[in-house]
Design an enzyme around this catalytic site. Structure first.
Site, PDB file in Angstrom:
ATOM      1  CG  ASN A 155      -0.353  -0.062   2.507  1.00 54.07           C
ATOM      2  OD1 ASN A 155       0.542  -0.846   2.736  1.00 54.07           O
ATOM      3  ND2 ASN A 155      -0.779   0.805   3.393  1.00 54.07           N
ATOM      4  CD  GLU A 254       5.659  -1.087  11.698  1.00 53.74           C
ATOM      5  OE1 GLU A 254       5.591  -0.858  10.482  1.00 53.74           O
ATOM      6  OE2 GLU A 254       6.508  -0.572  12.439  1.00 53.74           O
ATOM      7  CB  CYS A 288      -2.119   0.272   8.194  1.00 49.77           C
ATOM      8  SG  CYS A 288      -0.756   1.425   8.437  1.00 49.77           S
ATOM      9  CD  GLU A 467      10.286  -1.939  13.140  1.00 48.88           C
ATOM     10  OE1 GLU A 467      10.944  -1.281  12.310  1.00 48.88           O
ATOM     11  OE2 GLU A 467       9.920  -3.107  12.935  1.00 48.88           O
TER      12      GLU A 467
HETATM   13  P1  NAD Z   1      -0.493  -9.200   3.329  1.00 45.83           P
HETATM   14  O1  NAD Z   1      -0.385  -9.666   4.729  1.00 45.83           O
HETATM   15  O2  NAD Z   1      -1.409  -9.902   2.404  1.00 45.83           O
HETATM   16  O3  NAD Z   1       0.935  -9.248   2.617  1.00 45.83           O
HETATM   17  C1  NAD Z   1       2.051  -8.549   3.142  1.00 45.83           C
HETATM   18  C2  NAD Z   1       3.310  -9.247   2.696  1.00 45.83           C
HETATM   19  O4  NAD Z   1       3.360 -10.548   3.281  1.00 45.83           O
HETATM   20  C3  NAD Z   1       3.411  -9.454   1.182  1.00 45.83           C
HETATM   21  O5  NAD Z   1       4.742  -9.260   0.788  1.00 45.83           O
HETATM   22  C4  NAD Z   1       3.001 -10.908   1.028  1.00 45.83           C
HETATM   23  O6  NAD Z   1       3.511 -11.525  -0.134  1.00 45.83           O
HETATM   24  C5  NAD Z   1       3.601 -11.518   2.280  1.00 45.83           C
HETATM   25  N1  NAD Z   1       2.987 -12.768   2.731  1.00 45.83           N
HETATM   26  C6  NAD Z   1       1.692 -13.141   2.628  1.00 45.83           C
HETATM   27  N2  NAD Z   1       1.519 -14.354   3.193  1.00 45.83           N
HETATM   28  C7  NAD Z   1       2.720 -14.758   3.669  1.00 45.83           C
HETATM   29  C8  NAD Z   1       3.187 -15.908   4.363  1.00 45.83           C
HETATM   30  N3  NAD Z   1       2.362 -16.906   4.700  1.00 45.83           N
HETATM   31  N4  NAD Z   1       4.492 -15.981   4.693  1.00 45.83           N
HETATM   32  C9  NAD Z   1       5.340 -14.977   4.385  1.00 45.83           C
HETATM   33  N5  NAD Z   1       4.966 -13.864   3.723  1.00 45.83           N
HETATM   34  C10 NAD Z   1       3.669 -13.745   3.379  1.00 45.83           C
HETATM   35  O7  NAD Z   1      -0.827  -7.646   3.416  1.00 45.83           O
HETATM   36  P2  NAD Z   1      -1.105  -6.644   2.209  1.00 45.83           P
HETATM   37  O8  NAD Z   1      -2.431  -6.967   1.622  1.00 45.83           O
HETATM   38  O9  NAD Z   1       0.085  -6.576   1.345  1.00 45.83           O
HETATM   39  O10 NAD Z   1      -1.177  -5.244   2.996  1.00 45.83           O
HETATM   40  C11 NAD Z   1      -2.334  -4.761   3.580  1.00 45.83           C
HETATM   41  C12 NAD Z   1      -2.350  -5.014   5.078  1.00 45.83           C
HETATM   42  O11 NAD Z   1      -1.193  -4.440   5.662  1.00 45.83           O
HETATM   43  C13 NAD Z   1      -3.528  -4.359   5.777  1.00 45.83           C
HETATM   44  O12 NAD Z   1      -4.024  -5.244   6.741  1.00 45.83           O
HETATM   45  C14 NAD Z   1      -2.909  -3.140   6.452  1.00 45.83           C
HETATM   46  O13 NAD Z   1      -3.605  -2.658   7.570  1.00 45.83           O
HETATM   47  C15 NAD Z   1      -1.561  -3.676   6.807  1.00 45.83           C
HETATM   48  N6  NAD Z   1      -0.606  -2.580   7.002  1.00 45.83           N
HETATM   49  C16 NAD Z   1      -0.203  -2.288   8.269  1.00 45.83           C
HETATM   50  C17 NAD Z   1       0.680  -1.223   8.489  1.00 45.83           C
HETATM   51  C18 NAD Z   1       1.120  -0.840   9.879  1.00 45.83           C
HETATM   52  O14 NAD Z   1       2.051  -0.066   9.994  1.00 45.83           O
HETATM   53  N7  NAD Z   1       0.501  -1.355  10.923  1.00 45.83           N
HETATM   54  C19 NAD Z   1       1.151  -0.477   7.408  1.00 45.83           C
HETATM   55  C20 NAD Z   1       0.707  -0.818   6.123  1.00 45.83           C
HETATM   56  C21 NAD Z   1      -0.165  -1.881   5.929  1.00 45.83           C
END
Ligand code: NAD
Length: 486
Positions: A155, A254, A288, A467
């Site tokens: 994102n 996060e 997020c 962090e």
């Molecule tokens: P996601 O969890 O689907 O994917 C994030 C990353 O994890 C990607 O690189 C993906 O390929 C990888 N991944 C997925 N499954 C995995 C597994 N089993 N093992 C290892 N890696 C794996 O998240 P997304 O759709 O890319 O991002 C959106 C989410 O991120 C939302 O829930 C949002 O709230 C959260 N987010 C949180 C913050 C924060 O600072 N708290 C910031 C940005 C986004």
């Protein structure tokens, strides 16, 4: 057609398996790049390169030398600013202004800020008394963890990846980064930057690919990765935590949010409308820290709903470089389907759709993109699905409230605990409410204002650890105590 490869030991390499996947434009669904998918072999190679660099040249550098190099990384990103902006626009489809004002400059700043932190961090020492009266001196050495696995989302890809790579390298670790499969471009560009400024081979590695049963899982299960830092969905965090449990690796997470905006009747009305608009709809709601639950004090409820609707009605959909446009698509068709399924659920569960709720009519050249309308609902019960689950799309529900205690209870009635915004002119109330909402960060009369030296992270299911500034050192280093008998 752009070919994006893995970056391992200072070289761009394809996958031995020959596997590639398509990266599509969110704006029109055309294929804009082909990406080499790293298999177990490439992940092994990347981790081995990171280990060798950690034990070798990088590990031998002084803090001053690392700091100098990280400043050079930031300067080189700034020199290639337009390349990074173009890559991020292509990957995400989001408006150019978001990239130029926030996401790319913050990416460069992430290297300088953490270089400054590590340069200035103090250590601790204690004089210990001993029975012979001569005493002992204890002092702490801060040492890097080793090889850090960095898993990042789509994102705000560059900002969120560098937010982890910056402190990891500043502390003397080496990294293997797995960017999201949806946004491979800026991580690859960062490899070019690392080579250009002379970061030793193997310090920064990128493996491209998917999560489950693919690159992400190979990386998080790799026994030679010492710690894992992850930004993404809470459910993915659970899977990664299970992987990290093998070998007792440390994690920093996060995760998702279901953030509340609390608008009191004494607020600066225009400021609150603008703030909630940005926090619910910036980046097409894919933030997020965004606000998906808005609570407005009853005397100004109707006026607020009308004003927010009026702002949303003015969005201009378009490509990232269209100067007339200020609103982009979602990241992918898969995500579009997910968001639209929540739109349907909200309707089925009794929401009043104030505006939006569907797919906008787009001109022919954009009709295949992942577009959805920004959407406002009212009238849902607190236990409705979209009041509980993170949609991660351009939508919010607005509900009225009558008193401060009640709205604090509503804000806290969620499994998540990432952020809150409070809109009021009453300073005492702002302090009172801020101390009682169960989140990692509270903004008063503002949103997304981040000083990178402050602690950042989520409570409850929104994260583990903090962090930012010196807090990043808690994760990217270990304290080693040395006790000297005097
Ligand atoms: P996601 O969890 O689907 O994917 C994030 C990353 O994890 C990607 O690189 C993906 O390929 C990888 N991944 C997925 N499954 C995995 C597994 N089993 N093992 C290892 N890696 C794996 O998240 P997304 O759709 O890319 O991002 C959106 C989410 O991120 C939302 O829930 C949002 O709230 C959260 N987010 C949180 C913050 C924060 O600072 N708290 C910031 C940005 C986004």
């Amino acid at each position: 057609m752009q070919q994006i490869k893995n970056f391992i030991n200072g070289e761009f390499v394809g996958a031995a398996s020959g596997k590639v996947f398509d990266k599509r434009s969110p704006s029109d669904n055309s294929i804009i790049a082909q990406v080499s998918e790293a298999g177990r072999l490439e992940v092994d190679q990347a981790v081995a390169a990171a280990r060798t660099a950690y034990l070798g040249e990088w590990g031998s550098y002084s803090t001053e030398k690392r700091v100098e190099l990280l400043y050079a990384v930031a300067d080189e990103i700034t020199r290639r600013f337009d390349d990074f902006v173009a890559a991020e626009m292509a990957d995400t489809g989001q408006p150019k202004a978001v990239m130029t004002h926030a996401f790319i400059p913050r990416g460069a700043a992430n290297f300088k800020v953490f270089a400054d932190v590590i340069k200035n961090v103090p250590s601790e020492s204690f004089q210990t008394t001993t029975p012979d009266g001569l005493g002992a001196l204890n002092y702490a050495l801060r040492v890097p963890k080793g090889v850090v696995g960095v898993i990042s989302p789509w994102n705000a890809p560059f900002l969120l990846m560098t937010w982890k790579v910056g402190p990891a390298l500043a502390c003397g670790n080496t990294v293997v980064v797995k960017p999201s499969e949806e946004t491979p471009m800026t991580a690859a560009l960062l490899g070019e930057v690392m080579n250009a400024v002379g970061i030793p081979k193997g310090v920064f590695n990128v493996v491209q690919g998917f999560g489950p049963d693919s690159t992400g899982e190979f990386l998080t299960h790799h026994p030679d990765v010492d710690a894992i830092t992850f930004t993404g969905e809470t459910r993915t965090g659970t899977a990664i935590m299970q992987a990290a449990a093998e070998g007792m690796r440390d994690v920093s997470f996060e995760l998702g949010g279901k953030n509340a905006g609390l608008v009191f009747a004494d607020c600066d009305f225009e400021q609150a409308v603008e703030g909630i608009y940005r926090s619910s709809f910036l980046n097409s709601g894919q933030v997020c820290l965004g606000t998906e639950r808005v609570y407005v004090e009853r005397p100004i409820f109707d006026k607020f709903v009308a004003a927010l609707k009026n702002k949303v009605a003015q969005v201009k959909f378009g490509r990232p470089d269209d100067p007339e446009a200020n609103y982009g698509p979602l990241i992918s068709h898969e995500h579009q389907e997910k968001v639209l399924s929540y739109y349907k659920k909200a309707r089925d569960e009794g929401a009043t759709v104030v505006i939006g709720g569907g797919v906008p009519d787009m001109p022919d050249d954009l009709a295949a993109g992942a577009w959805v309308e920004p959407t406002i609902w009212t009238g849902l019960a607190e236990d409705a699905t979209v009041m509980k689950e993170e949609v991660f799309g351009p939508c919010c529900h607005i509900a009225p409230f009558d008193d401060e205690q009640a709205v604090i209870r509503l804000a806290n009635d969620t499994d998540y605990g990432l952020s809150t915004t409070i809109w009021t002119r009453d300073l005492s109330r702002a302090h009172r409410v801020a101390s009682r909402v169960e989140v990692g960060i509270t903004w008063v009369n503002s949103w997304f204002l981040r000083d990178l030296r402050t602690a950042f992270g989520g409570s409850k299911q929104s994260g583990i650890g903090r962090e930012g500034g010196v807090h990043s050192l808690e994760f990217y280093t270990e304290m080693r105590n040395v006790c000297i008998k005097l």
